[in-house]
Scaffold this motif. Structure first.
Motif, PDB file in Angstrom:
ATOM      1  N   ASP A  28     -24.136 -18.950 -51.316  1.00  0.00           N
ATOM      2  CA  ASP A  28     -25.075 -18.351 -50.357  1.00  0.00           C
ATOM      3  C   ASP A  28     -25.828 -17.171 -50.966  1.00  0.00           C
ATOM      4  O   ASP A  28     -26.965 -16.886 -50.578  1.00  0.00           O
ATOM      5  N   TRP A  29     -25.182 -16.478 -51.894  1.00  0.00           N
ATOM      6  CA  TRP A  29     -25.778 -15.278 -52.521  1.00  0.00           C
ATOM      7  C   TRP A  29     -26.954 -15.627 -53.432  1.00  0.00           C
ATOM      8  O   TRP A  29     -27.928 -14.873 -53.533  1.00  0.00           O
ATOM      9  N   ALA A  30     -26.904 -16.770 -54.067  1.00  0.00           N
ATOM     10  CA  ALA A  30     -27.843 -17.091 -55.148  1.00  0.00           C
ATOM     11  C   ALA A  30     -29.258 -17.357 -54.635  1.00  0.00           C
ATOM     12  O   ALA A  30     -29.466 -18.064 -53.648  1.00  0.00           O
ATOM     13  N   ASP A  31     -30.240 -16.794 -55.354  1.00  0.00           N
ATOM     14  CA  ASP A  31     -31.638 -17.175 -55.175  1.00  0.00           C
ATOM     15  C   ASP A  31     -31.984 -18.382 -56.042  1.00  0.00           C
ATOM     16  O   ASP A  31     -32.865 -19.166 -55.694  1.00  0.00           O
ATOM     17  N   LEU A  32     -31.314 -18.482 -57.172  1.00  0.00           N
ATOM     18  CA  LEU A  32     -31.485 -19.645 -58.038  1.00  0.00           C
ATOM     19  C   LEU A  32     -30.264 -19.788 -58.931  1.00  0.00           C
ATOM     20  O   LEU A  32     -29.517 -18.828 -59.142  1.00  0.00           O
TER      21      LEU A  32
ATOM     22  N   LYS B  75     -24.646 -13.411 -62.070  1.00  0.00           N
ATOM     23  CA  LYS B  75     -23.219 -13.687 -61.989  1.00  0.00           C
ATOM     24  C   LYS B  75     -22.955 -14.997 -62.720  1.00  0.00           C
ATOM     25  O   LYS B  75     -23.625 -16.001 -62.465  1.00  0.00           O
ATOM     26  N   VAL B  76     -21.983 -14.970 -63.625  1.00  0.00           N
ATOM     27  CA  VAL B  76     -21.718 -16.101 -64.495  1.00  0.00           C
ATOM     28  C   VAL B  76     -20.504 -16.873 -63.999  1.00  0.00           C
ATOM     29  O   VAL B  76     -19.475 -16.276 -63.664  1.00  0.00           O
ATOM     30  N   ILE B  77     -20.657 -18.194 -63.938  1.00  0.00           N
ATOM     31  CA  ILE B  77     -19.534 -19.096 -63.676  1.00  0.00           C
ATOM     32  C   ILE B  77     -19.315 -19.917 -64.937  1.00  0.00           C
ATOM     33  O   ILE B  77     -20.251 -20.538 -65.451  1.00  0.00           O
ATOM     34  N   MET B  78     -18.084 -19.912 -65.443  1.00  0.00           N
ATOM     35  CA  MET B  78     -17.761 -20.659 -66.656  1.00  0.00           C
ATOM     36  C   MET B  78     -16.782 -21.785 -66.331  1.00  0.00           C
ATOM     37  O   MET B  78     -15.848 -21.614 -65.538  1.00  0.00           O
ATOM     38  N   THR B  79     -16.997 -22.939 -66.953  1.00  0.00           N
ATOM     39  CA  THR B  79     -15.976 -23.969 -66.885  1.00  0.00           C
ATOM     40  C   THR B  79     -14.845 -23.605 -67.837  1.00  0.00           C
ATOM     41  O   THR B  79     -15.010 -22.764 -68.741  1.00  0.00           O
ATOM     42  N   GLU B  80     -13.704 -24.239 -67.660  1.00  0.00           N
ATOM     43  CA  GLU B  80     -12.571 -23.965 -68.544  1.00  0.00           C
ATOM     44  C   GLU B  80     -12.933 -24.251 -69.998  1.00  0.00           C
ATOM     45  O   GLU B  80     -12.570 -23.486 -70.914  1.00  0.00           O
ATOM     46  N   SER B  81     -13.676 -25.345 -70.225  1.00  0.00           N
ATOM     47  CA  SER B  81     -14.073 -25.689 -71.597  1.00  0.00           C
ATOM     48  C   SER B  81     -14.990 -24.632 -72.198  1.00  0.00           C
ATOM     49  O   SER B  81     -14.921 -24.347 -73.401  1.00  0.00           O
ATOM     50  N   ALA B  82     -15.851 -24.031 -71.378  1.00  0.00           N
ATOM     51  CA  ALA B  82     -16.762 -23.003 -71.885  1.00  0.00           C
ATOM     52  C   ALA B  82     -16.010 -21.804 -72.423  1.00  0.00           C
ATOM     53  O   ALA B  82     -16.435 -21.167 -73.399  1.00  0.00           O
TER      54      ALA B  82
ATOM     55  N   LEU C 167     -22.014 -25.595 -56.937  1.00  0.00           N
ATOM     56  CA  LEU C 167     -23.249 -26.382 -56.977  1.00  0.00           C
ATOM     57  C   LEU C 167     -23.381 -27.269 -55.742  1.00  0.00           C
ATOM     58  O   LEU C 167     -24.493 -27.468 -55.228  1.00  0.00           O
ATOM     59  N   LEU C 168     -22.284 -27.804 -55.259  1.00  0.00           N
ATOM     60  CA  LEU C 168     -22.347 -28.613 -54.041  1.00  0.00           C
ATOM     61  C   LEU C 168     -22.695 -27.771 -52.820  1.00  0.00           C
ATOM     62  O   LEU C 168     -23.332 -28.257 -51.883  1.00  0.00           O
ATOM     63  N   ALA C 169     -22.294 -26.505 -52.832  1.00  0.00           N
ATOM     64  CA  ALA C 169     -22.461 -25.658 -51.650  1.00  0.00           C
ATOM     65  C   ALA C 169     -23.798 -24.925 -51.602  1.00  0.00           C
ATOM     66  O   ALA C 169     -24.236 -24.520 -50.521  1.00  0.00           O
ATOM     67  N   THR C 170     -24.458 -24.742 -52.740  1.00  0.00           N
ATOM     68  CA  THR C 170     -25.656 -23.906 -52.752  1.00  0.00           C
ATOM     69  C   THR C 170     -26.878 -24.652 -52.245  1.00  0.00           C
ATOM     70  O   THR C 170     -27.017 -25.868 -52.422  1.00  0.00           O
ATOM     71  N   ARG C 171     -27.778 -23.902 -51.626  1.00  0.00           N
ATOM     72  CA  ARG C 171     -29.088 -24.433 -51.224  1.00  0.00           C
ATOM     73  C   ARG C 171     -30.198 -23.877 -52.113  1.00  0.00           C
ATOM     74  O   ARG C 171     -31.372 -24.147 -51.884  1.00  0.00           O
ATOM     75  N   ALA C 172     -29.812 -23.100 -53.105  1.00  0.00           N
ATOM     76  CA  ALA C 172     -30.801 -22.495 -54.012  1.00  0.00           C
ATOM     77  C   ALA C 172     -31.334 -23.526 -55.003  1.00  0.00           C
ATOM     78  O   ALA C 172     -30.657 -24.524 -55.290  1.00  0.00           O
ATOM     79  N   PRO C 173     -32.536 -23.308 -55.554  1.00  0.00           N
ATOM     80  CA  PRO C 173     -33.045 -24.191 -56.611  1.00  0.00           C
ATOM     81  C   PRO C 173     -32.113 -24.160 -57.818  1.00  0.00           C
ATOM     82  O   PRO C 173     -31.589 -23.103 -58.176  1.00  0.00           O
ATOM     83  N   VAL C 174     -31.915 -25.326 -58.424  1.00  0.00           N
ATOM     84  CA  VAL C 174     -31.028 -25.437 -59.582  1.00  0.00           C
ATOM     85  C   VAL C 174     -31.832 -25.919 -60.789  1.00  0.00           C
ATOM     86  O   VAL C 174     -32.529 -26.929 -60.720  1.00  0.00           O
TER      87      VAL C 174
ATOM     88  N   GLN D 162     -34.820  -8.345 -59.237  1.00  0.00           N
ATOM     89  CA  GLN D 162     -33.949  -8.343 -58.061  1.00  0.00           C
ATOM     90  C   GLN D 162     -33.580  -9.744 -57.566  1.00  0.00           C
ATOM     91  O   GLN D 162     -33.037  -9.879 -56.454  1.00  0.00           O
ATOM     92  N   LYS D 163     -33.838 -10.773 -58.355  1.00  0.00           N
ATOM     93  CA  LYS D 163     -33.387 -12.119 -57.997  1.00  0.00           C
ATOM     94  C   LYS D 163     -31.894 -12.248 -58.279  1.00  0.00           C
ATOM     95  O   LYS D 163     -31.394 -11.765 -59.305  1.00  0.00           O
ATOM     96  N   ASN D 164     -31.181 -12.913 -57.369  1.00  0.00           N
ATOM     97  CA  ASN D 164     -29.759 -13.186 -57.570  1.00  0.00           C
ATOM     98  C   ASN D 164     -29.615 -14.512 -58.297  1.00  0.00           C
ATOM     99  O   ASN D 164     -29.985 -15.566 -57.759  1.00  0.00           O
TER     100      ASN D 164
END
Length: 400
Positions: free
Chosen positions: A79-83, A35-42, A110-117, A4-6
């Motif tokens: 805000d949604w992400a746990d990690l 939830k997956v975020i892809m760069t254009e190159s990816a 990445l700039l907006a999240t407060r989750a561990p990266v 159940q981790k986001n």
């Protein structure tokens, strides 16, 4: 630990993007919401549809593609992400993070999240070793970003070396171990690592095959868990882990002196160094010239550091290492008893992937209280995490 981790999985443009498909699948199998975020190159390497099918969630590729008009997508995701996991992480995304760039969906999130990266780099061996890349990694690590070191091997570019994206299973193991987080905050830990050198003359010396990697991994992970770490290092070519006090030594006597000096005020002491058992009786101040026939060198015993520390022990939790080739458990347990240890880490140096100078290890942890646990083949950082977790659990039992 991932149930159940986001989880946001950031996929950037490298050939290793195909491994991110397996990582997505394994994360969902663990019960994570991915939830997956892809760069254009990816997207040039793997289709977004693949990740959508594996994650059963929409895939994000464009900052301006607002799927829900009531929300700003990159803020909502942050805000949604746990990690957050970036795998593979190219030199480009690492540079963007280090410099605060935000020019696509992933970098703005990445700039907006407060989750561990967690960042799992993958790139050419020379790119990974470039001073700019190293500087960027050190910079963002100091901000609290966690790195999952790349493996060594054959790279897509044809080179052989460090830069291969770590396997999905290992990435998940590292993250789960971090989530368990056996806190060592306020603990003082003394660790020895590497070989020693005993000189014959100004040119030659006796030493062994130890690379110091296991001891350095222990120091790195202990510091990450909040411990105050002092690392007594023999002559090795390794970078000092962050937030670790390093003391360099050469000989067994120098290592003994430094270990003895720091020992009284420590909570945990781990002697992972491979210290020379013998040294030449006479050290020549000039080069010994070659002569006909055989050469004999008189040797004398060095100080048994671990035994001496065991005899000096008051409240310290003392851990030794035993590198064996035969009857490894028998000899390891004998060493545990003879040297007054609280625990010993035993490994078969003949086993594939578990000897000196490798980036992996497989060990058995045996404690005075009767714990006997096999830690199967994994990177030395993962093994270090598991060893520290076992030590932490034993100390918690003592405090009850």
């Amino acid at each position: 630990m991932l149930q159940q981790k986001n989880v946001i999985l950031g996929v950037t443009g490298g050939i290793a993007a195909y491994k991110a498909c397996a990582l997505t699948s394994k994360l969902t199998q663990k019960g994570a919401n991915v939830k997956v975020i892809m760069t254009e190159s990816a997207t040039k390497f793997v289709s977004p549809l693949t990740f959508q099918a594996l994650s059963r969630n929409p895939v994000y590729t464009d900052t301006f593609d607002e799927k829900d008009p009531e929300k700003i997508a990159h803020i909502d995701l942050a805000d949604w992400a746990d990690l957050v996991i970036i795998a593979p992480a190219t030199a480009n995304i690492i540079a963007k993070i280090a410099n605060g760039n935000a020019d696509d969906m992933l970098s703005t999130t990445l700039l907006a999240t407060r989750a561990p990266v967690y960042i799992a780099p993958a790139m050419n061996v020379h790119m990974y070793a470039h001073p700019a890349v190293k500087e960027n990694m050190n910079k963002i690590a100091s901000w609290g970003y966690q790195f999952i070191e790349p493996g060594s091997g054959y790279l897509a570019c044809g080179y052989v070396g460090k830069g291969r994206l770590e396997e999905p299973e290992t990435i998940i193991d590292v993250i789960e171990n971090h989530l368990i987080n056996p806190s060592l905050k306020d603990k003082k830990i003394l660790i020895s690592a590497g070989p020693t050198r005993e000189s014959i003359d100004p040119i030659r010396f006796f030493t062994n095959h130890s690379s110091g990697k296991m001891g350095f991994a222990l120091a790195e992970e202990a510091a990450r868990l909040g411990a105050e770490v002092t690392l007594i290092a023999g002559p090795v070519s390794l970078n000092t882990p962050r937030n670790v006090k390093r003391v360099d030594v050469t000989t067994a006597e120098e290592m003994f002196q430094q270990m003895s000096m720091y020992y009284p005020n420590q909570d945990i002491v781990i002697k992972a160094a491979a210290v020379a058992d013998y040294r030449p009786v006479v050290i020549h101040d000039r080069k010994m010239k070659k002569s006909d026939g055989n050469l004999s060198i008189d040797m004398e015993r060095t100080k048994d550091i671990l035994l001496t520390l065991g005899e000096m022990k008051t409240t310290q939790y003392l851990v030794g290492f035993a590198a064996e080739t035969d009857e490894i458990l028998t000899y390891g347990k004998q060493k545990l008893e003879k040297k007054h240890l609280d625990a010993i880490v035993i490994n078969d140096v003949k086993a594939e992937g578990a000897g000196f100078a490798t980036s992996t290890n497989a060990v058995t942890f045996v404690s005075k209280k009767g714990i006997e646990k096999d830690l199967p083949l994994a990177t030395k950082n993962v093994i270090a995490q598991e060893i520290l977790e076992l030590i932490h659990l034993e100390l918690k039992d003592e405090e009850k």
